[in-house]
Design a protein around this motif. Structure first.
Motif: not given
Length: 276
Positions: A75-86, A88-101
């Motif tokens: 959940n920490v990772e989800h919050s941080i990746l959401s806050a960082l946004g897109q 070029d130097r950060i892994v591309n976050y595609l959102g939550k999944h029922e079993h993880g991210i």
């Protein structure tokens, strides 16, 4: 198989055991479980695994679905990746999944795996320089957003199809009131009381070791035991970097000469321009 930080196996008794190398971490052996739809599995840590889904995206999920600490880290990772946004130097976050991210797959793995598959002399100085520059860009960006990574390591810098760097794994990071609880491994660890939380300086020290790895294909003091390497760092005795590309920058990260990652990035760019 669950393992401690040093690679030794955790007893297969289903009980939690304190990691000898990191007293803040407890791990236990679990029979693996496989989220529906995963077609291929990548390596993972003691708390999380990575699986490939049919659409080519990567699912990050916890090994132990009853582990509240691991679930909180995700959940920490989800919050941080959401806050960082897109970026070029950060892994591309595609959102939550029922079993993880969900994450975009880095087609060339991480820097550690890439280097392990190639002869040292077959990786050009120009490519290594690009990696150092882009990795510093990633670190400067997350610090500008108030994120402390807490586990800066070559295996957390991914490489995309064009061998460009993307920083990943924010499950253990610090961000405001969020704390994933991670700490650097031995050869990336700024000597301190392990109860002291990571900060910009500890990220920068670890980054010095990342740059050293990029330049040499080896971790600092890899031939020494963990205790011997730690003792060297405590005495401020660091591997020789004289004559290295950005050697002064590497040493400056270890000795605490830089105020922040932006200064590290500027030093890398200045040295690059001075030699061209």
């Amino acid at each position: 198989m669950a393992t401690y930080t040093d690679g030794t196996p955790v007893p297969e008794d289903g009980k939690y055991h304190v990691d000898p190398a990191n007293p803040m971490v407890k791990v236990r052996y679990l029979e693996p479980w496989y989220p529906p739809g995963v077609t291929e599995f990548f390596s993972g840590g003691n708390t999380a695994r990575l699986g490939l889904l049919p659409d080519g995206t990567v699912l990050k999920y916890v090994r132990d679905r009853e582990d509240r600490v691991a679930l909180n880290s995700l959940n920490v990772e989800h919050s941080i990746l959401s806050a960082l946004g897109q970026h070029d130097r950060i892994v591309n976050y595609l959102g939550k999944h029922e079993h993880g991210i969900l994450l975009q797959r880095a087609l060339n793995g991480d820097i550690c795996s890439y280097i392990s598959k190639h002869e040292h002399d077959n990786i050009s100085l120009q490519l290594r320089q690009k990696w150092m520059t882009q990795a510093a860009e990633a670190l400067a960006f997350i610090h500008s957003k108030g994120v402390i990574h807490c586990d800066i390591h070559p295996n957390n810098f991914l490489l995309d199809e064009q061998l460009n760097v993307q920083l990943c794994d924010f499950a253990g990071s610090l961000f405001g009131s969020l704390d994933g609880g991670a700490m650097e491994s031995t050869r990336f660890f700024l000597p301190r009381d392990w109860r002291d939380p990571p900060n910009i300086k500890t990220d920068l020290f670890a980054f010095g070791s990342v740059m050293y790895y990029i330049m040499t294909s080896r971790e600092p003091y890899v031939d020494l035991s963990d205790d011997e390497a730690t003792a060297k760092f405590e005495r401020k005795e660091f591997p020789h970097v004289e004559g290295f590309k950005c050697g002064s920058v590497i040493k400056g990260c270890w000795t605490g000469d830089f105020r922040d990652a932006e200064d590290v990035l500027k030093a890398i760019l200045e040295e690059s321009l001075a030699e061209n």
